[in-house]
Design a protein around this motif. Structure first.
Motif, PDB file in Angstrom:
ATOM      1  N   VAL A  12       0.853  -1.183   0.000  1.00  0.00           N
ATOM      2  CA  VAL A  12       0.000   0.000   0.000  1.00  0.00           C
ATOM      3  C   VAL A  12       0.890   1.235   0.000  1.00  0.00           C
ATOM      4  O   VAL A  12       2.006   1.205   0.537  1.00  0.00           O
ATOM      5  N   GLN A  13       0.411   2.294  -0.605  1.00  0.00           N
ATOM      6  CA  GLN A  13       1.168   3.546  -0.620  1.00  0.00           C
ATOM      7  C   GLN A  13       1.032   4.266   0.718  1.00  0.00           C
ATOM      8  O   GLN A  13       0.037   4.077   1.429  1.00  0.00           O
ATOM      9  N   PRO A  14       2.009   5.077   1.066  1.00  0.00           N
ATOM     10  CA  PRO A  14       1.875   5.893   2.278  1.00  0.00           C
ATOM     11  C   PRO A  14       0.574   6.692   2.254  1.00  0.00           C
ATOM     12  O   PRO A  14       0.203   7.253   1.205  1.00  0.00           O
ATOM     13  N   GLY A  15      -0.103   6.715   3.393  1.00  0.00           N
ATOM     14  CA  GLY A  15      -1.391   7.373   3.477  1.00  0.00           C
ATOM     15  C   GLY A  15      -2.564   6.467   3.179  1.00  0.00           C
ATOM     16  O   GLY A  15      -3.716   6.847   3.401  1.00  0.00           O
ATOM     17  N   GLY A  16      -2.290   5.289   2.684  1.00  0.00           N
ATOM     18  CA  GLY A  16      -3.344   4.355   2.330  1.00  0.00           C
ATOM     19  C   GLY A  16      -3.852   3.552   3.515  1.00  0.00           C
ATOM     20  O   GLY A  16      -3.442   3.772   4.668  1.00  0.00           O
ATOM     21  N   SER A  17      -4.739   2.615   3.218  1.00  0.00           N
ATOM     22  CA  SER A  17      -5.379   1.812   4.254  1.00  0.00           C
ATOM     23  C   SER A  17      -5.330   0.337   3.901  1.00  0.00           C
ATOM     24  O   SER A  17      -5.290  -0.037   2.721  1.00  0.00           O
ATOM     25  N   LEU A  18      -5.335  -0.464   4.933  1.00  0.00           N
ATOM     26  CA  LEU A  18      -5.467  -1.914   4.805  1.00  0.00           C
ATOM     27  C   LEU A  18      -6.294  -2.425   5.973  1.00  0.00           C
ATOM     28  O   LEU A  18      -6.290  -1.823   7.055  1.00  0.00           O
ATOM     29  N   ARG A  19      -6.971  -3.524   5.739  1.00  0.00           N
ATOM     30  CA  ARG A  19      -7.698  -4.186   6.812  1.00  0.00           C
ATOM     31  C   ARG A  19      -7.203  -5.617   6.932  1.00  0.00           C
ATOM     32  O   ARG A  19      -7.357  -6.407   5.996  1.00  0.00           O
ATOM     33  N   LEU A  20      -6.620  -5.926   8.066  1.00  0.00           N
ATOM     34  CA  LEU A  20      -6.176  -7.283   8.331  1.00  0.00           C
ATOM     35  C   LEU A  20      -7.273  -8.065   9.031  1.00  0.00           C
ATOM     36  O   LEU A  20      -8.027  -7.516   9.837  1.00  0.00           O
ATOM     37  N   SER A  21      -7.316  -9.346   8.730  1.00  0.00           N
ATOM     38  CA  SER A  21      -8.262 -10.240   9.401  1.00  0.00           C
ATOM     39  C   SER A  21      -7.498 -11.419   9.978  1.00  0.00           C
ATOM     40  O   SER A  21      -6.472 -11.835   9.443  1.00  0.00           O
ATOM     41  N   CYS A  22      -8.025 -11.956  11.053  1.00  0.00           N
ATOM     42  CA  CYS A  22      -7.446 -13.154  11.661  1.00  0.00           C
ATOM     43  C   CYS A  22      -8.595 -14.079  12.042  1.00  0.00           C
ATOM     44  O   CYS A  22      -9.387 -13.754  12.939  1.00  0.00           O
ATOM     45  N   ALA A  23      -8.681 -15.187  11.343  1.00  0.00           N
ATOM     46  CA  ALA A  23      -9.733 -16.167  11.597  1.00  0.00           C
ATOM     47  C   ALA A  23      -9.198 -17.225  12.553  1.00  0.00           C
ATOM     48  O   ALA A  23      -8.149 -17.822  12.301  1.00  0.00           O
ATOM     49  N   ALA A  24      -9.927 -17.435  13.626  1.00  0.00           N
ATOM     50  CA  ALA A  24      -9.484 -18.350  14.677  1.00  0.00           C
ATOM     51  C   ALA A  24     -10.344 -19.599  14.716  1.00  0.00           C
ATOM     52  O   ALA A  24     -11.543 -19.559  14.418  1.00  0.00           O
ATOM     53  N   SER A  25      -9.726 -20.691  15.116  1.00  0.00           N
ATOM     54  CA  SER A  25     -10.461 -21.939  15.309  1.00  0.00           C
ATOM     55  C   SER A  25      -9.705 -22.820  16.288  1.00  0.00           C
ATOM     56  O   SER A  25      -8.510 -22.628  16.521  1.00  0.00           O
ATOM     57  N   GLY A  26     -10.438 -23.756  16.877  1.00  0.00           N
ATOM     58  CA  GLY A  26      -9.797 -24.726  17.762  1.00  0.00           C
ATOM     59  C   GLY A  26      -9.745 -24.334  19.226  1.00  0.00           C
ATOM     60  O   GLY A  26      -9.165 -25.057  20.035  1.00  0.00           O
ATOM     61  N   PHE A  27     -10.313 -23.188  19.565  1.00  0.00           N
ATOM     62  CA  PHE A  27     -10.387 -22.779  20.959  1.00  0.00           C
ATOM     63  C   PHE A  27     -11.606 -21.858  21.124  1.00  0.00           C
ATOM     64  O   PHE A  27     -12.203 -21.431  20.138  1.00  0.00           O
ATOM     65  N   THR A  28     -11.936 -21.578  22.365  1.00  0.00           N
ATOM     66  CA  THR A  28     -13.102 -20.746  22.638  1.00  0.00           C
ATOM     67  C   THR A  28     -12.728 -19.278  22.483  1.00  0.00           C
ATOM     68  O   THR A  28     -12.259 -18.622  23.423  1.00  0.00           O
ATOM     69  N   PHE A  29     -12.924 -18.794  21.298  1.00  0.00           N
ATOM     70  CA  PHE A  29     -12.444 -17.477  20.885  1.00  0.00           C
ATOM     71  C   PHE A  29     -12.884 -16.373  21.846  1.00  0.00           C
ATOM     72  O   PHE A  29     -12.089 -15.502  22.201  1.00  0.00           O
ATOM     73  N   SER A  30     -14.122 -16.415  22.256  1.00  0.00           N
ATOM     74  CA  SER A  30     -14.673 -15.309  23.041  1.00  0.00           C
ATOM     75  C   SER A  30     -14.020 -15.164  24.410  1.00  0.00           C
ATOM     76  O   SER A  30     -14.154 -14.111  25.046  1.00  0.00           O
ATOM     77  N   THR A  31     -13.323 -16.176  24.851  1.00  0.00           N
ATOM     78  CA  THR A  31     -12.711 -16.133  26.181  1.00  0.00           C
ATOM     79  C   THR A  31     -11.247 -15.666  26.150  1.00  0.00           C
ATOM     80  O   THR A  31     -10.609 -15.575  27.195  1.00  0.00           O
ATOM     81  N   TYR A  32     -10.742 -15.382  24.962  1.00  0.00           N
ATOM     82  CA  TYR A  32      -9.348 -14.978  24.797  1.00  0.00           C
ATOM     83  C   TYR A  32      -9.251 -13.496  24.444  1.00  0.00           C
ATOM     84  O   TYR A  32     -10.040 -12.988  23.637  1.00  0.00           O
ATOM     85  N   ALA A  33      -8.262 -12.846  25.025  1.00  0.00           N
ATOM     86  CA  ALA A  33      -7.878 -11.530  24.535  1.00  0.00           C
ATOM     87  C   ALA A  33      -7.188 -11.724  23.191  1.00  0.00           C
ATOM     88  O   ALA A  33      -6.382 -12.645  23.026  1.00  0.00           O
ATOM     89  N   MET A  34      -7.505 -10.861  22.247  1.00  0.00           N
ATOM     90  CA  MET A  34      -6.924 -10.950  20.911  1.00  0.00           C
ATOM     91  C   MET A  34      -6.072  -9.727  20.643  1.00  0.00           C
ATOM     92  O   MET A  34      -6.496  -8.596  20.918  1.00  0.00           O
TER      93      MET A  34
END
Length: 120
Positions: A12-34
């Motif tokens: 991305v060029q300076p000043g631009g934007s990106l959105r990162l995603s992280c898909a989780a599995s294998g544990f109780t996601f809601s109970t973890y700090a991310m």
């Protein structure tokens, strides 16, 4: 089998934007700090942002405050990092981390990382 799979990195060029995603599995996601960490060549891995397990609290490194936003969707087991006004110094490999403390034992999982390059 615990898995954290990051996506959304790129060039991305300076000043631009990106959105990162992280898909989780294998544990109780809601109970973890991310969290999102990043590591640039020659540098130590640094904490960028954290969203608590309840999702009600977020914390940011001073260097990204006001530019980055972490969010989580517990229904989709996914955490996001919206990165705006990107600077060349934001270039790094970005890692997703899941962590919780349970009865004195820390459980911590990492993704494989996604490369973010900020350059004109």
């Amino acid at each position: 089998q615990v898995q954290l799979v990051e996506s959304g990195g790129g060039l991305v060029q300076p000043g631009g934007s990106l959105r990162l995603s992280c898909a989780a599995s294998g544990f109780t996601f809601s109970t973890y700090a991310m969290s999102w960490y990043r590591q640039a060549p020659g540098n130590e891995r640094e904490l960028v942002a954290t969203a608590t397990s309840a999702g009600g609290s977020t914390n940011y490194a001073d260097s990204v405050k006001g530019r980055f936003t972490i969010s989580r969707d517990n229904a989709k087991n996914t955490v996001y990092l919206q990165m705006n006004s990107l600077k060349p110094e934001d270039a790094a490999v970005y890692y997703c981390n899941a962590e919780r403390l349970l009865f004195g034992t820390k459980y911590s999982y990492w993704g494989q990382g996604t490369q973010v390059t900020v350059s004109s």
